[in-house]
Design an enzyme around this catalytic site. Structure first.
Site, mmCIF file in Angstrom:
data_model
loop_
_atom_site.group_PDB
_atom_site.id
_atom_site.type_symbol
_atom_site.label_atom_id
_atom_site.label_comp_id
_atom_site.label_asym_id
_atom_site.label_seq_id
_atom_site.Cartn_x
_atom_site.Cartn_y
_atom_site.Cartn_z
ATOM 1 N N LYS A 73 0.656 -1.342 0.107
ATOM 2 C CA LYS A 73 -0.082 0.142 0.117
ATOM 3 C C LYS A 73 0.869 1.412 0.061
ATOM 4 C CE LYS A 73 -4.547 -1.351 0.648
ATOM 5 N NZ LYS A 73 -4.481 -2.846 0.851
ATOM 6 N N SER A 129 1.339 -9.668 -0.697
ATOM 7 C CA SER A 129 0.862 -8.404 -0.629
ATOM 8 C C SER A 129 1.077 -7.792 0.829
ATOM 9 C CB SER A 129 -0.521 -8.147 -0.845
ATOM 10 O OG SER A 129 -1.385 -9.223 -0.343
HETATM 11 C C1 LIG Z 1 -4.954 -3.686 0.658
HETATM 12 C C2 LIG Z 1 -4.739 -5.213 0.420
HETATM 13 C C3 LIG Z 1 -4.860 -6.156 -0.415
HETATM 14 C C4 LIG Z 1 -6.012 -5.800 -1.490
HETATM 15 O O1 LIG Z 1 -5.754 -4.795 -2.429
HETATM 16 P P1 LIG Z 1 -6.635 -4.149 -3.421
HETATM 17 O O2 LIG Z 1 -5.991 -2.868 -3.942
HETATM 18 O O3 LIG Z 1 -7.677 -3.494 -2.511
HETATM 19 O O4 LIG Z 1 -7.058 -5.059 -4.251
HETATM 20 C C5 LIG Z 1 -4.465 -7.483 -0.443
HETATM 21 N N1 LIG Z 1 -3.447 -7.777 0.396
HETATM 22 C C6 LIG Z 1 -3.010 -6.891 1.553
HETATM 23 C C7 LIG Z 1 -2.065 -7.259 2.471
HETATM 24 C C8 LIG Z 1 -3.446 -5.451 1.429
HETATM 25 O O5 LIG Z 1 -3.264 -4.554 2.485
#
Ligand SMILES: *Cc1c(COP(=O)(O)O)cnc(C)c1O
Length: 324
Positions: A51, A301
């Site tokens: 993010k 992510s």
């Molecule tokens: C925000 C987030 C997502 C999803 O991302 P989007 O852009 O909303 O699809 C996935 N994994 C983690 C760890 C996140 O913080």
């Protein structure tokens, strides 16, 4: 719609703040999946998730346009990223969080120097409060995913993947509101259209899967999943057209598959990742796309896992699972 040019611009705009995160490999994981597996380690970003890429691109741009105060509504990874970059750039930030927000997350946000405002327990209440505050204080609202600068910022992870794994065949990406996948899909398909982009959702938060199947934005009632970053009830107005254009396939994983992937990565790869990130690993581990002898990347992510929840997951495992 954003393009690869927006993503390249974003890269120039954020390169001094973000980390070019490592790509991790595991022989066990590769053997298990009959593919060569790579994990793109976004859990190692500042604030523990990808993010920071989108937040830095957006916040820096609005700061250059004269913003002094920014507002968002998220106690999770987006709120932390916005608070962090605001602190770094010397902007005032106010983060609207739910009354029942996890105290360690609120403490992290406060630690980056942001103001905290609590409001209700639902995202509707929080968004409304954030909007009021934005108008009252002549601030700028920073959306979590449905914004071209946010999407382009997240897409920079895709540029890195193509550089770090030049012979990648397919990429699994977890979907919440769709910012991460729309950015990465644009970066990948506009330079390497042969690379497969596969979205992953929990079965219990399958709004983008349903939307793609039905060819229109489709909301779900509740997203009852351990993957707390993926609880958006429908895809974004801006992210969904990109998903329709560039995402080859969306696959679903069960709650058990998510926790199994999380524990595997912790035990075997020594990496603490969060359930939302384990979703993309789970899809590869269970070979949802039916690929063999390919180079597969799962985007990890984020890594913001509450330790009490982790203890719950590990406590619930049978000893057989732990020693296998
Ligand atoms: C925000 C987030 C997502 C999803 O991302 P989007 O852009 O909303 O699809 C996935 N994994 C983690 C760890 C996140 O913080």
């Amino acid at each position: 719609m954003i393009s690869i040019y927006d993503i390249n611009d974003a890269y120039g705009n954020i390169a001094d703040v973000i980390r070019r995160t490592p790509v991790l490999t595991s022989r066990t994981l590769s053997a298990k999946t009959d593919n060569k597996m790579f994990l793109k380690g976004e859990h190692l970003q500042p604030t523990g998730a990808f993010k920071i890429r989108g937040a830095t691109n957006k916040v820096r741009t609005v700061a250059e346009e004269g913003a002094k105060h920014i507002v968002t509504a998220s106690s999770g990874n987006h709120g932390q990223a916005v608070a962090y970059i605001a602190g770094k750039l010397g902007l005032e930030a106010t983060i609207v969080v739910p009354e029942n927000a996890v105290s360690s997350k609120v403490a992290a946000i406060r630690g980056y120097g942001a103001n905290i405002m609590t409001c209700g327990t639902t995202s509707t209440e929080r968004l409304q409060k954030a909007e009021e505050l934005t108008t009252e204080q002549e601030a700028v609202f920073i959306p979590p995913y449905d914004d071209p600068l946010i999407m382009a910022g997240q897409g920079t992870a895709g540029v890195e993947i193509l550089e770090q794994i030049p012979d990648v065949d397919a990429i699994y990406i977890t979907i919440g509101g769709g910012g991460l996948i729309s950015g990465i899909a644009t970066a990948v398909k506009e330079s390497r259209p042969d690379v497969k982009v596969i979205g992953v959702e929990p079965e219990q938060a399958n709004d983008t899967f349903l939307s793609k199947k039905q060819g229109k934005l489709t909301a779900i009632e509740r997203a009852d999943t351990i993957a707390d970053g993926l609880r958006a009830s429908q895809p974004g107005d801006l992210t969904f057209p990109v998903v329709q254009k560039y995402v080859d396939d969306i696959v679903l994983v069960t709650e058990d598959e998510i926790t199994e992937a999380l524990v595997f990565v912790l035990e075997r790869m020594k990496q603490l990742i969060e359930p939302s990130a384990a979703v993309a690993v789970a899809a590869a581990m269970t070979n949802k796309a039916g690929l063999h002898e390919k180079n597969i990347c799962s985007v990890v992510s984020g890594g913001n896992m509450a330790l009490d929840k982790l203890a719950g997951i590990i406590g619930g495992l049978s000893p057989v699972t732990l020693t296998r």
